[in-house]
Design an enzyme around this catalytic site. Sequence first.
Site, PDB file in Angstrom:
ATOM      1  N   ASN A  31      -1.026 -13.641  -3.903  1.00 10.79           N
ATOM      2  CA  ASN A  31      -1.269 -12.604  -2.884  1.00 10.79           C
ATOM      3  C   ASN A  31      -0.160 -12.579  -1.836  1.00 10.79           C
ATOM      4  OD1 ASN A  31      -2.099 -13.794  -0.263  1.00 10.79           O
ATOM      5  ND2 ASN A  31      -3.714 -14.716  -1.507  1.00 10.79           N
ATOM      6  N   ASP A  32      -0.027 -11.431  -1.185  1.00 10.91           N
ATOM      7  CA  ASP A  32       1.119 -11.189  -0.299  1.00 10.91           C
ATOM      8  C   ASP A  32       1.207 -12.184   0.854  1.00 10.91           C
ATOM      9  OD1 ASP A  32      -1.185 -10.016   0.690  1.00 10.91           O
ATOM     10  OD2 ASP A  32      -0.403  -7.966   0.607  1.00 10.91           O
ATOM     11  N   HIS A  54     -10.560 -14.730   6.811  1.00  7.65           N
ATOM     12  CA  HIS A  54     -12.002 -14.590   6.574  1.00  7.65           C
ATOM     13  C   HIS A  54     -12.767 -15.872   6.917  1.00  7.65           C
ATOM     14  CE1 HIS A  54     -11.136 -10.651   5.067  1.00  7.65           C
ATOM     15  NE2 HIS A  54     -10.150 -11.191   4.374  1.00  7.65           N
ATOM     16  N   GLY A  92       0.805  -1.212   0.000  1.00  9.32           N
ATOM     17  CA  GLY A  92       0.000   0.000   0.000  1.00  9.32           C
ATOM     18  C   GLY A  92       0.840   1.266   0.000  1.00  9.32           C
ATOM     19  N   ARG A 144       8.516  -2.637  -4.046  1.00  8.15           N
ATOM     20  CA  ARG A 144       9.921  -3.050  -4.005  1.00  8.15           C
ATOM     21  C   ARG A 144      10.168  -4.003  -5.157  1.00  8.15           C
ATOM     22  NH1 ARG A 144      10.941  -5.560   1.671  1.00  8.15           N
ATOM     23  NH2 ARG A 144      13.123  -5.470   1.038  1.00  8.15           N
ATOM     24  N   GLU A 157     -10.655 -12.013  11.389  1.00  7.69           N
ATOM     25  CA  GLU A 157     -10.052 -10.675  11.270  1.00  7.69           C
ATOM     26  C   GLU A 157     -10.841  -9.634  12.070  1.00  7.69           C
ATOM     27  OE1 GLU A 157      -8.594  -9.362   7.324  1.00  7.69           O
ATOM     28  OE2 GLU A 157      -9.809  -7.561   7.607  1.00  7.69           O
TER      29      GLU A 157
HETATM   30 ZN   LIG Z   1     -13.629 -10.825   6.318  1.00 12.27          ZN
END
Ligand SMILES: [Zn+2]
Length: 310
Positions: free
Chosen positions: A106-107, A159, A11, A15, A178
Site C-alpha cells: 500500500n502507498d 485506523h 486516485g 506514474r 483519521e
Molecule cells: Zn478508520
Amino acid sequence: MSHTVAVDIGGTHIRAAVYEPDSITPSAHKRTRSLAKEPGVYGRLERAIESVWPSGTVRAIGIASPGPLDPHTGTILATPNIPEWQNFPLTSTLSQRFKVPVYLDNDANMAGLAEWQFGAGKGHENLVYLTISTGIGGGVISQGCLLQGFHGMGAELGHMIIDPEGPVCGCGHRGHIESFSSGPSIARFVAEELAAGRESSLRSQPNIGAVQIAEAARAGDGLAIAAFERAGYYLGIAVANYLAVFDPSILIFGGGVSQVGELLFKPFEESLRKHVFHPHYLDDLVITKAALGDDAGLLGALALARMKTA
Ligand SMILES: [Zn+2]
C-alpha cells in the site's frame, strides 16, 4: 545490468518509471491520468508500463497502490478510489503480461519504506511514518524490517481507535485517529462548530478545507486555531500509542495537512509529552517532515522490488 520498474497508482494519476541499478533517478518516466473511477484502469496501467519499458532486462516491477490490499498474494481487496478492482489479482496479471516478478504494497507503507531507504529516515532502524492528508496512513520499519504483518495489513496507523464513541472515520468505524486529525475531519469539526453558532471569519468562506482553516488560524481566528489544537491533541494520543508499540528513533510526517507546521505540531508535541507512557521514549527521538514529497510512493515501490529481488 537489469532495470527495475516502479509504479505508483493514485486516485488521479498513474506514474510508471524505470531505474538503472543503484539509481533513484528514473531513466524514463510516464505520468498519466488514472481516471480511476472509470473502467479500464488496468489497461491504462499496462500501457503506462509499456511506455517506459527499457530495451535491457528488467528484474522486477514494484507497485504502490491505495489499499486495502494483500501484499502477500498481490491482490487489491477493494479500494474506494478504483471501484472496478474488487479482489483483483494485480501482481499475477501483470506478471503474466510482462514475464517478471511483480511486488505490491500500500502507498503509505511504500512512502515509509522510501523515506527509510532514500529520505528523511536514512540510517534509522526503527521508524514510524505518518501521512496526514484526506486520510491518515502509516508505515513502520521495525528493527530494520518493513512491517507488513500476517495478512499484510499491519501498520494501519490511521485506523487506531482513540475514542470508540468518536466521529465516523473514512472507513465507516468510529473514533479512529483519521476521524479526528485528517484534513476533512478538521474541516468537519469547523463546520459543526459553525452550525452550532460559533463565531468565526470562516463563516463567510464558501469552501472550508484545511488550507482555508490554516490561513484563518494564522490570522488569529479562534475557531481555526481550536480546530488544529484539537487535531494535534488527538494526534499526540495516537502517537503516544505508536511509541509504546514500536519505540521508534524517528517519526516522519508527510501529507498536505502536516505542512501547516506549528499550528498542528505545537499542540501535538504538548499532547504527546502528556500522554506518552514514559518520557524515555522521547529521548533522542527525531520528529521531522518527509523529504521525498510526491515521489515517495514511486521510490517505495522501487525499494520494495529491489528488496524482494536482492
Ligand atoms: Zn478508520
